[in-house]
Write an enzyme that holds these catalytic residues in place. Structure first.
Site, short mmCIF file in Angstrom:
data_model
loop_
_atom_site.label_atom_id
_atom_site.label_comp_id
_atom_site.label_asym_id
_atom_site.label_seq_id
_atom_site.Cartn_x
_atom_site.Cartn_y
_atom_site.Cartn_z
N ARG A 124 64.37 -32.82 93.34
CA ARG A 124 65.76 -32.38 93.43
C ARG A 124 65.82 -30.97 93.97
O ARG A 124 65.22 -30.07 93.39
CB ARG A 124 66.36 -32.37 92.04
N LYS B 224 48.61 -44.76 85.01
CA LYS B 224 49.42 -43.63 85.48
C LYS B 224 49.65 -42.64 84.33
O LYS B 224 49.58 -41.43 84.52
CB LYS B 224 50.76 -44.13 86.04
N SER C 266 55.77 -32.83 88.15
CA SER C 266 57.15 -33.00 87.68
C SER C 266 57.37 -32.20 86.38
O SER C 266 58.46 -31.66 86.16
CB SER C 266 57.45 -34.48 87.46
#
Ligand code: PAF
Length: 293
Positions: A135, A180, A250
């Site tokens: 973002r 993951k 992130s």
């Protein structure tokens, strides 16, 4: 592997809950489907997606009201999932499939349990994506790198649904989510604590040592849980950190923007699982404590 979705018809109707980085990117991939957004005040969502050629695409996504839909795709942070679904109780009977496309573990089983308690018939799917997006501002998302999105049924059944564009169905999604999760459990908290880019975990001696110790603890945790990873986590984490050397993870982005992180559903999930076997994960615990200070 039953099928990949590339040939599925674009007649699917999809509502996306969580129009952040990955939600907005998926909305752009699915722009030819019938698309809705879920927002608190039921207003139309406006987003801009900057593609990899730096072209800006405006997306206008109408609010989902009470239309019957094929897919409700949830791309919120893991911790927000159940509350978000509960706030949609009136609309849920109109949903065929629910897809959780998020980092972390724990939320999928919470949702599965809640759906069955409430006797909703929607089919639950879980997915992971290696697409890179971040973002730039509240309404602007940058598509930083192409990747794959794999999804699978959370509980073993034969998949019958038609897929939205660009998703690949696999029959080992839980194992892929665990793989993951293991990598995120190593890279994400360390980059956030050291405030460093992924590549510095490889190149900086002290950070690399911390990576090796944490990777070994996480690897042993999965083995103790009788879900052993089929790769060497230290090697894989170093390889991923190197391949994404210039990225801010992130979690580091969340910390820098003072947003809540997802670590309670990554390292926190592992700590809770290990606790059930009376196993301590001191490296994981220390990192969570440092980040909550
Ligand atoms: O969460 C992230 O940022 C990514 O999953 C990863 C693999 C750590 C790379 O930045």
């Amino acid at each position: 592997m039953p099928y990949s979705s590339s040939s599925s018809p674009l007649t699917q109707s999809i509502a996306i809950l969580g129009l952040g980085a990955i939600g907005t990117l998926m909305a752009w991939h699915w722009r030819e489907h019938t698309l809705y957004g879920v927002s608190r005040d039921a207003s139309t969502c406006h987003r801009t997606l900057i593609d990899q050629q730096q072209a800006a695409h405006q997306l206008t996504i109408p609010a989902w009201q009470h239309e019957a839909i094929d897919w409700l795709v949830i791309t919120t942070k893991a911790s927000a999932t159940l509350d978000a679904l509960q706030s949609l109780q009136k609309q849920l009977p109109q949903v065929q499939n629910i897809l959780l496309l998020q980092n972390g573990m724990g939320q999928q089983q919470q949702v599965a349990d809640w759906l069955s308690q409430q006797r909703y018939s929607a089919t639950l799917w879980a997915g992971i994506s290696t697409e890179g997006a971040y973002r730039q501002s509240a309404e602007q998302v940058v598509y930083a790198g192409s990747g794959d999105t794999h999804i699978g049924l959370w509980q073993a059944q034969h998949p019958t649904a038609s897929m939205p564009n660009g998703l690949t169905v696999v029959d080992d999604i839980q194992q892929r989510i665990r793989a993951k999760l293991a990598i995120n459990a190593v890279i994400n908290p360390l980059t956030a604590v050291f405030r460093c880019r992924n590549g510095e975990l490889v190149s900086h001696g002290e950070y690399r040592q911390a990576l090796e110790a944490l990777a070994s603890e996480v690897q042993q945790c999965f083995t103790a849980l009788q879900q052993p990873l089929d790769f060497d986590l230290k090697e894989r984490s170093l390889a991923v950190a190197q391949a994404t050397a210039r990225n801010q993870s992130s979690t580091l982005q969340d910390v820098l923007h003072q947003r809540p992180t997802e670590l309670d559903y990554i390292n926190g999930y592992l700590i809770r699982q290990a606790q059930q076997l009376d196993i301590e994960l001191p490296h994981n615990r220390r990192l969570l404590a440092q980040l909550s200070e």
